[in-house]
Design a protein around this motif. Structure first.
Motif, PDB file in Angstrom:
ATOM      1  N   VAL A  80       0.852  -1.174   0.000  1.00  0.00           N
ATOM      2  CA  VAL A  80       0.000   0.000   0.000  1.00  0.00           C
ATOM      3  C   VAL A  80       0.888   1.224   0.000  1.00  0.00           C
ATOM      4  O   VAL A  80       1.701   1.406   0.902  1.00  0.00           O
ATOM      5  CB  VAL A  80      -0.938   0.018   1.226  1.00  0.00           C
ATOM      6  CG1 VAL A  80      -1.787   1.269   1.214  1.00  0.00           C
ATOM      7  CG2 VAL A  80      -1.806  -1.228   1.242  1.00  0.00           C
ATOM      8  N   GLU A  81       0.758   2.037  -0.993  1.00  0.00           N
ATOM      9  CA  GLU A  81       1.538   3.263  -1.055  1.00  0.00           C
ATOM     10  C   GLU A  81       0.620   4.395  -1.449  1.00  0.00           C
ATOM     11  O   GLU A  81       0.025   4.385  -2.526  1.00  0.00           O
ATOM     12  CB  GLU A  81       2.679   3.154  -2.072  1.00  0.00           C
ATOM     13  CG  GLU A  81       3.484   4.441  -2.146  1.00  0.00           C
ATOM     14  CD  GLU A  81       4.509   4.416  -3.258  1.00  0.00           C
ATOM     15  OE1 GLU A  81       5.217   5.429  -3.427  1.00  0.00           O
ATOM     16  OE2 GLU A  81       4.586   3.401  -3.950  1.00  0.00           O
ATOM     17  N   GLU A  82       0.500   5.354  -0.551  1.00  0.00           N
ATOM     18  CA  GLU A  82      -0.301   6.533  -0.840  1.00  0.00           C
ATOM     19  C   GLU A  82       0.603   7.559  -1.516  1.00  0.00           C
ATOM     20  O   GLU A  82       1.601   7.996  -0.941  1.00  0.00           O
ATOM     21  CB  GLU A  82      -0.882   7.100   0.452  1.00  0.00           C
ATOM     22  CG  GLU A  82      -1.851   6.153   1.153  1.00  0.00           C
ATOM     23  CD  GLU A  82      -2.374   6.753   2.444  1.00  0.00           C
ATOM     24  OE1 GLU A  82      -2.008   7.920   2.743  1.00  0.00           O
ATOM     25  OE2 GLU A  82      -3.131   6.063   3.147  1.00  0.00           O
ATOM     26  N   VAL A  83       0.233   7.937  -2.719  1.00  0.00           N
ATOM     27  CA  VAL A  83       1.036   8.907  -3.458  1.00  0.00           C
ATOM     28  C   VAL A  83       0.600  10.309  -3.050  1.00  0.00           C
ATOM     29  O   VAL A  83      -0.542  10.716  -3.282  1.00  0.00           O
ATOM     30  CB  VAL A  83       0.858   8.721  -4.980  1.00  0.00           C
ATOM     31  CG1 VAL A  83       1.726   9.727  -5.726  1.00  0.00           C
ATOM     32  CG2 VAL A  83       1.217   7.299  -5.382  1.00  0.00           C
ATOM     33  N   LYS A  84       1.507  11.029  -2.408  1.00  0.00           N
ATOM     34  CA  LYS A  84       1.199  12.393  -1.993  1.00  0.00           C
ATOM     35  C   LYS A  84       1.183  13.322  -3.197  1.00  0.00           C
ATOM     36  O   LYS A  84       1.783  13.045  -4.220  1.00  0.00           O
ATOM     37  CB  LYS A  84       2.247  12.868  -0.976  1.00  0.00           C
ATOM     38  CG  LYS A  84       2.269  12.032   0.300  1.00  0.00           C
ATOM     39  CD  LYS A  84       3.327  12.562   1.248  1.00  0.00           C
ATOM     40  CE  LYS A  84       3.382  11.734   2.522  1.00  0.00           C
ATOM     41  NZ  LYS A  84       4.411  12.220   3.467  1.00  0.00           N
ATOM     42  N   PRO A 140      17.571 -12.134  -5.306  1.00  0.00           N
ATOM     43  CA  PRO A 140      16.682 -12.391  -4.167  1.00  0.00           C
ATOM     44  C   PRO A 140      15.377 -11.594  -4.132  1.00  0.00           C
ATOM     45  O   PRO A 140      14.495 -11.914  -3.344  1.00  0.00           O
ATOM     46  CB  PRO A 140      17.561 -12.028  -2.969  1.00  0.00           C
ATOM     47  CG  PRO A 140      18.471 -10.971  -3.489  1.00  0.00           C
ATOM     48  CD  PRO A 140      18.729 -11.319  -4.930  1.00  0.00           C
ATOM     49  N   ILE A 141      15.253 -10.550  -4.946  1.00  0.00           N
ATOM     50  CA  ILE A 141      14.071  -9.695  -4.818  1.00  0.00           C
ATOM     51  C   ILE A 141      12.959 -10.224  -5.717  1.00  0.00           C
ATOM     52  O   ILE A 141      12.863  -9.867  -6.894  1.00  0.00           O
ATOM     53  CB  ILE A 141      14.396  -8.224  -5.165  1.00  0.00           C
ATOM     54  CG1 ILE A 141      15.533  -7.708  -4.273  1.00  0.00           C
ATOM     55  CG2 ILE A 141      13.162  -7.348  -4.979  1.00  0.00           C
ATOM     56  CD1 ILE A 141      15.923  -6.273  -4.542  1.00  0.00           C
ATOM     57  N   ASN A 142      12.120 -11.101  -5.153  1.00  0.00           N
ATOM     58  CA  ASN A 142      10.933 -11.524  -5.885  1.00  0.00           C
ATOM     59  C   ASN A 142       9.812 -10.523  -5.639  1.00  0.00           C
ATOM     60  O   ASN A 142      10.012  -9.481  -4.998  1.00  0.00           O
ATOM     61  CB  ASN A 142      10.538 -12.952  -5.491  1.00  0.00           C
ATOM     62  CG  ASN A 142      10.195 -13.047  -4.013  1.00  0.00           C
ATOM     63  OD1 ASN A 142      10.241 -12.057  -3.274  1.00  0.00           O
ATOM     64  ND2 ASN A 142       9.863 -14.240  -3.557  1.00  0.00           N
ATOM     65  N   ARG A 183       9.769  -7.355  -2.988  1.00  0.00           N
ATOM     66  CA  ARG A 183       9.678  -5.992  -3.534  1.00  0.00           C
ATOM     67  C   ARG A 183       8.569  -5.212  -2.837  1.00  0.00           C
ATOM     68  O   ARG A 183       8.739  -4.045  -2.476  1.00  0.00           O
ATOM     69  CB  ARG A 183       9.418  -6.057  -5.041  1.00  0.00           C
ATOM     70  CG  ARG A 183       9.442  -4.703  -5.736  1.00  0.00           C
ATOM     71  CD  ARG A 183       9.160  -4.847  -7.212  1.00  0.00           C
ATOM     72  NE  ARG A 183       7.770  -5.175  -7.450  1.00  0.00           N
ATOM     73  CZ  ARG A 183       6.794  -4.269  -7.553  1.00  0.00           C
ATOM     74  NH1 ARG A 183       7.074  -2.976  -7.429  1.00  0.00           N
ATOM     75  NH2 ARG A 183       5.561  -4.636  -7.799  1.00  0.00           N
ATOM     76  N   LYS A 184       7.423  -5.867  -2.637  1.00  0.00           N
ATOM     77  CA  LYS A 184       6.311  -5.205  -1.933  1.00  0.00           C
ATOM     78  C   LYS A 184       6.687  -4.889  -0.493  1.00  0.00           C
ATOM     79  O   LYS A 184       6.301  -3.859   0.056  1.00  0.00           O
ATOM     80  CB  LYS A 184       5.076  -6.087  -1.986  1.00  0.00           C
ATOM     81  CG  LYS A 184       4.488  -6.255  -3.380  1.00  0.00           C
ATOM     82  CD  LYS A 184       3.330  -7.223  -3.378  1.00  0.00           C
ATOM     83  CE  LYS A 184       2.764  -7.420  -4.781  1.00  0.00           C
ATOM     84  NZ  LYS A 184       1.638  -8.402  -4.796  1.00  0.00           N
ATOM     85  N   GLN A 185       7.453  -5.775   0.116  1.00  0.00           N
ATOM     86  CA  GLN A 185       7.873  -5.555   1.484  1.00  0.00           C
ATOM     87  C   GLN A 185       8.770  -4.324   1.595  1.00  0.00           C
ATOM     88  O   GLN A 185       8.612  -3.500   2.502  1.00  0.00           O
ATOM     89  CB  GLN A 185       8.621  -6.783   1.988  1.00  0.00           C
ATOM     90  CG  GLN A 185       9.159  -6.613   3.398  1.00  0.00           C
ATOM     91  CD  GLN A 185      10.185  -7.659   3.709  1.00  0.00           C
ATOM     92  OE1 GLN A 185      11.093  -7.901   2.910  1.00  0.00           O
ATOM     93  NE2 GLN A 185      10.059  -8.301   4.842  1.00  0.00           N
TER      94      GLN A 185
END
Length: 526
Positions: free
Chosen positions: A25-29, A473-475, A479-481
């Motif tokens: 979840v990323e709120e774009v300011k 390593p970045i699956n 990436r979401k984490q």
């Protein structure tokens, strides 16, 4: 093979204990949101690098062999030595950029002031001096090195700007998608313009109607076709550079840099990031496979399958397919993630390569093969540059610092190293195969050498790329984490500023206060 269990990160920050990887979840300011016109201005800046590299990868070999009439081993020396020079200039320029601070920003001045020199050296790289073969060797070596250096001065700050135009990962991904489309269009435009100009006067593509050796008039016409093509590329180069300079802005997004970074420290940082090293080597090997095919497509269609007259059409089919398939790959990416999509694209390229051993002069079969190859080339355009910001975000969480210019400079170096190695290896193989400089007709051994050049090597490179990608390593869950951790940090900084009515601490201090042992402290259960 590519499926991995969902993981959780454990940190010593009680507020982030056992944060699930699946949170995204990323709120774009409002201040981080980019208007479409700014994304377009940013995207246009990627075209010069891709256009000039496409022309070099497709045409430099045949230009030096057929027009400048340099022996294949001399061509190999020019390219290999040029890439050795790049090994020095790319990271050094990255470090100089990290030390730059002007009222116009850290990156944009490099783009503006390097452009005139890049354009001038590109033009002279396609001029044929009337000197001995040794003189030509020195001439093309100098201008090839100069152009690659000035191109680095444009491309490293431009690609680094991805992390500076906005603090939102979603907006960066969106701007990157615009950039990929712009670069793909630039590649197609360069291929069509240069291909049509050269195809009109290139005699090696049709040896039935000319003498075995080109006349001085024919050579002059071929030389002028390259000069006209370079003039068109220079005009587009200037337009794109001015557009990205005046149409973009560098924002302060809490990035921490070390302006006193030296070469050794920068190299240590690059090699210390396992994710970066593995992604870079995957990028290097798939780029090497594609560059070998690009650099020899004209010679292969001319001397191996005897369809040289259709070379320009083949390029258009290949690159048009790449552009049209980008939206398809984008949907696959959203469904299965970047790492899995990248793997599928590489695997798809292998049967395309193997078919080159058996293809004959059937033009319709070769069109089908090029369409399949176009799908794979699209992945090489879209995924590597889209995955790199994830590595940089991970690095920031691990160290509390950003070294974007240094990381991007080595990444650009890997890309250019692939093209240089491909051209250099190709010239050695052609020399072994008995290529005769200046001759329209070549012995059958040249056709066999081209088939063997395109098949075993690039297939091995694709397999090597898959191995490094498997170790990456970045699956998608990880990436979401990473995005969730960064978003959580921003929220905490914002709350602290509101509660204390004081400016938040620098990212470096704040991120280190979280007391990460490493971002790799995982638990298999949430």
């Amino acid at each position: 093979m590519w499926a991995e269990p969902k993981l959780c990160i454990r940190t010593k920050d009680p507020g982030l204990e056992k944060l699930p990887l699946v949170i995204d979840v990323e709120e774009v300011k409002d201040e981080d949101r980019l208007p479409i016109w700014r994304k377009i201005c940013f995207a246009i800046g990627g075209a010069p690098y891709q256009m000039t590299n496409t022309v070099i990868n497709f045409f430099l070999s045949i230009f030096l062999l057929e027009v400048a009439q340099i022996p294949p081993l001399y061509v190999s020396v020019i390219v290999f030595s040029g890439k050795a020079w790049d090994a020095i200039t790319d990271p050094v320029i990255g470090i100089l950029i990290s030390r730059t601070n002007t009222r116009f920003g850290k990156l944009r001045p490099w783009i503006l002031f390097s452009t005139p020199f890049g354009c001038a050296t590109y033009f002279f790289m396609w001029y044929v001096p009337h000197v001995s073969d040794g003189g030509k060797l020195g001439y093309y070596f100098v201008f090839y090195c100069l152009f690659q250096g000035f191109l680095t001065c444009l491309h490293v700050p431009y690609t680094s700007m991805t992390m500076y135009i906005t603090g939102s990962q979603k907006e960066r991904d969106s701007a990157t998608a615009y950039r990929m489309v712009s670069e793909a269009i630039g590649v197609l435009l360069a291929s069509v313009v240069q291909g049509q100009l050269i195809n009109k006067y290139r005699i090696a593509g049709d040896c039935k109607d000319v003498k075995a050796t080109a006349s001085p008039e024919q050579l002059e016409n071929q030389e002028m076709s390259y000069i006209y093509g370079s003039a068109v590329m220079i005009g587009i180069y200037l337009f794109c550079s001015l557009t990205v300079f005046f149409g973009t802005r560098e924002k302060q997004v809490g990035i921490v840099t070390d302006d006193n970074e030296d070469f050794c420290s920068g190299l240590k940082l690059v090699m210390g990031s396992k994710s970066y090293v593995r992604l870079s080597f995957a990028f290097l090997f798939i780029s090497l496979a594609i560059a070998v095919v690009q650099g020899n497509l004209a010679l292969f269609t001319t001397h191996a399958i005897h369809l040289g007259d259709y070379f320009s059409t083949f390029m258009v089919v290949l690159l048009a397919t790449s552009i049209l398939s980008i939206p398809i790959w984008q949907k696959i990416l959203l469904r299965f993630g970047k790492k899995s999509t990248y793997a599928v694209g590489i695997i798809l390229f292998i049967p395309t390569l193997l078919s080159q051993l058996y293809i004959t002069d059937n033009i319709y079969v070769y069109y089908a093969i090029l369409v399949l190859a176009g799908f794979s080339v699209a992945v090489s355009l879209l995924l590597p540059w889209s995955m790199l910001p994830d590595v940089l975000d991970e690095f920031m969480l691990e160290t509390g610092q950003r070294k974007d210019a240094i990381f991007y400079s080595f990444y650009v170096f890997f890309n250019k190293l692939a093209a240089g190695l491909a051209l250099g290896i190709s010239q050695v193989v052609l020399a072994i195969g008995g290529y005769q400089t200046g001759e329209c007709r070549q012995p059958e051994s040249v056709g066999l050498a081209l088939r063997l050049l395109i098949v075993p090597g690039p297939v091995i490179f694709c397999l090597a790329a898959l191995i490094f990608l498997w170790m990456y390593p970045i699956n998608e869950d990880r990436r979401k984490q990473i995005r969730s951790l960064i978003a959580e940090k921003k929220k905490k900084m914002s709350r602290q500023k509101k509660d204390d009515n004081s400016p938040p601490p620098p990212d470096e201090v704040f991120l280190k206060s979280a007391s990460y042992d490493t971002i790799d402290e995982f638990s298999t259960e949430c």
